[in-house]
Enzyme design. Structure first.
Site, mmCIF file in Angstrom:
data_model
loop_
_atom_site.group_PDB
_atom_site.id
_atom_site.type_symbol
_atom_site.label_atom_id
_atom_site.label_comp_id
_atom_site.label_asym_id
_atom_site.label_seq_id
_atom_site.Cartn_x
_atom_site.Cartn_y
_atom_site.Cartn_z
ATOM 1 N N ASP A 446 0.828 -1.203 0.000
ATOM 2 C CA ASP A 446 0.000 0.000 0.000
ATOM 3 C C ASP A 446 0.867 1.260 0.000
ATOM 4 O O ASP A 446 2.059 1.213 0.331
ATOM 5 C CB ASP A 446 -0.927 -0.009 1.219
ATOM 6 C CG ASP A 446 -2.287 0.605 0.940
ATOM 7 O OD1 ASP A 446 -2.401 1.395 -0.016
ATOM 8 O OD2 ASP A 446 -3.242 0.295 1.680
ATOM 9 N N ASP A 510 -10.386 1.516 -3.437
ATOM 10 C CA ASP A 510 -10.779 1.113 -2.093
ATOM 11 C C ASP A 510 -12.284 0.902 -1.986
ATOM 12 O O ASP A 510 -12.768 0.435 -0.954
ATOM 13 C CB ASP A 510 -10.357 2.180 -1.074
ATOM 14 C CG ASP A 510 -8.907 2.047 -0.659
ATOM 15 O OD1 ASP A 510 -8.311 0.975 -0.897
ATOM 16 O OD2 ASP A 510 -8.349 3.012 -0.100
#
Length: 710
Positions: A446, A510
């Site tokens: 990430d 997301d």
């Protein structure tokens, strides 16, 4: 006129080598093996203009009369004349089949530019420049653009934009005189990245129109542009956005542009996707094993890590057919929320007194791979590493100075200065230790913030930070063969061919809301093939939007990607669990087709409907999904075409999922079209030109059609 002619995949690129400055004379449809005398392409000289035809070179130059954006900007430092306007001319060239190298030199300014071109066999053109300082003093390089001309028929621009949880949405505009520029100043690719700039004939669509399109393979600051000048010529191009003084070439030093990937299609955007997908799949390191069904536990447990709960999730996942179990954020020291701990890449001894071994054993003993979330490029100010090494926090000034303010926080994070060799080595050592101790087959990598005020030793450093991240990924992969890495960046904020050269999939967003994902995945798939796009079934009510969807809509949305689950599946029981197990089986049954076939997108006149599918290379099988993304202005959808099939083959079309028993939720009709009950037999030409009447779908529902050659 001497010329280089690259010709592959139905595409021709012709570069004229006369007149001192190499120029692209044609990029587009195949011209065949024999060219005429290219002198016939010499332009007229208009009134009130330069007295000779203006050359649009491989690297556009004011010294050649080009009045659009210059291809190279910079100036010489030190003693002597401060030369700034290059006058590059052809010095040498090499041509071998689909590849060419062209060198231009400005002896007076002391610069050379070498251009490397490859026309791949699927028709994708790869282009980059390398600038060398041949002088005796430093040369400050401000910008180097990679540029290609667009055919005169290209008068409409399409690019993409977005934000967090709404990445990659299209926008269109006329290509009027002037410059359309999309700048990315995020230190990463950005949620609003255009991904691809396309110029085409008016109204070009999925399956019709001429289109010229290009992608810039770089994960740092950049800009992409379309430039139309007064003489009527249009170019498209891209450049790395360099900070002031960021790149200064010493004598003998070189700067290489990121790679520019360009495609031409005479049958709309699907032709552009074919060229990109073919290139991806031809790579030697493209994933070659079936893409495993993933369970990511983030939306199941968040930061609440408990061995018992996670073991229950592993049991539930294995029973459903999951093949890869990913432990997300919260496993390392001091990480009970997102306020602290980033950078302290040690397994938390209080939370995991025996390390991750018990969980890894629970996962792998159930036949699943184990994956782990990391965010190596970031650091919390509240962390051991930041307290010990405040100088490792990137910014415009050294951060160890007393009272020196940190850059503005983003999600309570700062950027770790990987240009600093000690910081880079620390991250490499910690990740290498984790990968050596545990059988981790997959890292979810990430990167959750923009790189504002990115600097090292008082100099802008996005360029060097990006290269440091690339080196880190390359080094870890070399040390741990077989490791797969996902690029996640607040979801979809780093989707580009630079990062995808080093990773095995991207997290598109997301947002697991299936309605939002319909658009996000459609436009991500314009460049990236489905096997590299993570797509998960989320909870019934979406975490990021609060929107509620039936399982069938969520499953069909996730099906056309690298499929997975992100949900507390322990709570899924009864008929819903049977349906979920069936969806996992559906993906496993069809993933070879989805991940190798040709993606097709229909031009459906009704904007409330989206139809996309994948057709096997030999034309024997296909899957199509029809999704209702809004209420329609029509009472019924009518006939919808199924494109891309072999015209003369006979096909059977059947409703695959959900079945008629879902009528109360999926369908809103007194009776379905006649073919739904027993299937339909028709030729590929009939299905493409006439189509089939479709069921009336409730909004935010979808159906899957299976098509098989007889």
């Amino acid at each position: 006129m001497p010329a280089i002619h690259l010709r592959q995949g139905g595409i021709s690129l012709v570069i004229g080598l006369d007149g001192g400055s190499p120029q692209v004379l044609h990029w587009g449809a195949d011209l065949g093996p024999k060219l005429p005398d290219l002198a016939i392409l010499d332009d007229a000289v208009p009134h009130s203009a330069l007295d000779v035809p203006v050359v649009l070179g491989l690297l556009p130059q004011a010294s050649a009369g080009w009045r659009g954006r210059p291809g190279l900007c910079g100036h010489r430092l030190g003693d002597g004349p401060p030369g700034f306007s290059p006058r590059l001319s052809l010095h040498g060239w090499f041509h071998d089949g689909p590849e060419a190298t062209i060198e231009q030199v400005d002896e007076e300014l002391g610069l050379s530019v070498t251009t490397f071109l490859t026309l791949h066999d699927g028709g994708l053109l790869e282009l980059r420049h390398e600038v060398a300082n041949r002088g005796g003093t430093d040369f400050a390089l401000d910008a180097v653009s990679v540029v290609l001309p667009v055919g005169r028929a290209g008068t409409e621009i399409l690019d993409l934009t977005g934000r967090w949880c709404r990445e990659r949405h299209p926008q269109r505009r006329p290509a009027g005189q002037g410059t359309w520029v999309r700048s990315g100043r995020h230190g990463r690719t950005g949620h609003d990245s255009p991904l691809l700039m396309a110029v085409g004939t008016p109204g070009f669509g999925n399956r019709h129109g001429k289109v010229w399109a290009a992608h810039f393979g770089w994960s740092g600051d950049h800009e992409q542009f379309v430039d139309t000048v007064a003489d009527g010529r249009t170019v498209m191009g891209a450049a790395e956005l360099l900070g002031s003084g960021e790149v200064v070439l010493g004598p003998g030093e070189k700067y290489a542009t990121p790679r520019y990937f360009a495609a031409y299609s005479d049958h709309g955007l699907d032709g552009i996707s074919e060229a990109f997908h073919h290139w991806f799949r031809a790579r030697s390191r493209h994933p070659s094993t079936p893409r495993p069904v993933v369970l990511n536990v983030w939306e199941a447990v968040y930061f609440n890590h408990d061995l018992g709960v996670l073991t229950e999730l592993a049991d539930s996942a294995a029973e459903l057919g999951v093949e890869r179990f990913v432990l997300d954020d919260g496993w390392f020291r001091h990480r009970r929320n997102d306020l602290a701990g980033l950078g302290d890449w040690y397994v938390d001894e209080d939370l995991w007194p025996d390390g991750l071994h018990p969980l890894v054993e629970a996962v792998t003993s159930r036949g699943m791979q184990f994956g782990l979330w990391v965010e190596p490029e970031m650091v919390n100010a509240d962390s051991d590493v930041a307290r010990t090494h405040p100088d490792w926090i990137a910014g415009p000034a050294p951060r160890h100075d007393a009272g020196s303010p940190l850059p503005l926080p983003w999600r309570h994070q700062q950027v770790l200065d990987l240009v600093n060799p000690d910081a880079w080595q620390y991250i490499y050592d910690r990740l290498d230790a984790l990968l050596s101790e545990y059988p981790i087959s997959y890292l979810k990598w990430d990167q959750n913030r923009d790189l504002a005020e990115m600097g090292h030793d008082g100099v802008p450093s996005v360029h060097r930070q990006t290269l440091a991240v690339y080196r880190l990924l390359d080094a870890l992969r070399a040390a741990h063969p077989g490791l797969e890495i996902e690029s996640c960046s607040s979801g979809g904020a780093r989707v580009d061919l630079g990062i995808l050269e080093r990773t095995d999939r991207i997290w598109a967003s997301d947002c697991n809301d299936a309605l939002e994902r319909q658009a996000i995945q459609r436009w991500t798939g314009l460049v990236v093939p489905p096997e590299l796009v993570g797509s998960h079934i989320g909870p019934t009510t979406a975490h990021t939007t609060g929107r509620t969807h039936d399982l069938s809509f969520r499953a069909l949305t996730a099906l056309f990607g690298h499929f997975g689950l992100e949900w507390d599946i322990r709570q899924v029981r009864g008929a819903e669990r049977d349906e979920l197990r069936g969806a996992v089986g559906l993906y496993k049954r069809h993933r070879a087709l989805i991940h190798t076939g040709t993606m097709v997108r229909a031009d459906v006149p009704d904007p409330s409907l989206m139809l996309h599918g994948v057709v096997a290379g030999d034309g024997t099988r296909a899957l199509f999904a029809l999704a209702a993304v809004a209420t329609s202005y029509s009472e019924q959808p009518g006939r919808v075409a199924l494109p891309g099939l072999a015209p003369d083959a006979l096909y059977r079309v059947e409703l695959c999922y959900p079945g008629p028993d879902a009528a109360g939720a999926t369908f809103v009709q007194a009776s379905p079209p006649a073919w739904v009950e027993g299937g339909a037999l028709a030729s590929g030409r009939f299905l493409a030109e006439v189509g089939l009447p479709m069921p009336v779908l409730n909004p935010e529902h979808a159906i899957l059609l299976e098509v098989t050659a007889r």
